[in-house]
Motif scaffolding. Sequence first.
Motif, PDB file in Angstrom:
ATOM      1  N   TYR A  92       0.810  -1.219   0.000  1.00 42.21           N
ATOM      2  CA  TYR A  92       0.000   0.000   0.000  1.00 42.21           C
ATOM      3  C   TYR A  92       0.844   1.270   0.000  1.00 42.21           C
ATOM      4  O   TYR A  92       0.309   2.367  -0.141  1.00 42.21           O
ATOM      5  N   LYS A 103      -3.002   2.812  -3.907  1.00 37.97           N
ATOM      6  CA  LYS A 103      -4.059   3.279  -3.013  1.00 37.97           C
ATOM      7  C   LYS A 103      -5.055   2.171  -2.703  1.00 37.97           C
ATOM      8  O   LYS A 103      -5.513   2.025  -1.577  1.00 37.97           O
ATOM      9  N   SER A 104      -5.419   1.416  -3.738  1.00 35.02           N
ATOM     10  CA  SER A 104      -6.413   0.358  -3.586  1.00 35.02           C
ATOM     11  C   SER A 104      -6.381  -0.521  -4.825  1.00 35.02           C
ATOM     12  O   SER A 104      -5.782  -0.159  -5.849  1.00 35.02           O
ATOM     13  N   ALA A 123      -8.163   1.446  -7.656  1.00 32.32           N
ATOM     14  CA  ALA A 123      -7.334   2.469  -8.302  1.00 32.32           C
ATOM     15  C   ALA A 123      -6.267   1.830  -9.178  1.00 32.32           C
ATOM     16  O   ALA A 123      -5.938   2.338 -10.259  1.00 32.32           O
TER      17      ALA A 123
END
Length: 210
Positions: free
Chosen positions: A66, A70-71, A74
Amino acid sequence: MTVGDSREMTSAAKSTLAGALQDSGLSDRHRDILDAAAALFAERGYAATSVRDIGERVGLLGGSLYHYIKSKEALFVRIHDIALQVAEDRIRAAIAPLSDPWARLEAACVTMMEIQLDPNSLTMPLMNDFASAPAEIRERLVEKRDTFELVFRDLIAALPLDPALDRGVYRLLLLTLLNNVSGWYRPGRMTPDELGRQILRIFRHEAEKQ
């Protein structure tokens, strides 16, 4: 210059996701993560790929991963955008040396078939995994896809079509066929190059007989 000549130039300038990432200015580790995620999304699809899977592929634990992303959402959007840009760049390279409107559209169709039907390509699996993406990111994916399809809008706008033919419908029919050919194509009878030319021949014949 013929379409055949342009294809030689296209092959020489052929873009890949790896090439796009290499030119991105990112660190080696960041590129490794994007490359691994792209491969996993292509192999398993968005829904079946977890952040943990990506971390394991590159040897990073979740917390460390991370630091770079971001995710998962994303990450998928970014890689999807890169994949579309790679496809667009290849098409633009193929049509650039050509001036005849029909030859330009043929070159675009041939290039799309080469991308769609390349068994080693990561580009099309990523582009075609649209349905499994969460609803909240589809709008972003659609925005990029609409930008990509402007290439075909401009190519079709330049064709000497009968005014009775709706260019928007013509474009949607052509893109629907090009985007779904991998679902029914089987190697042997035609190469991707030949199939791209055949598709354009059919669309041109139907347009010119009006």
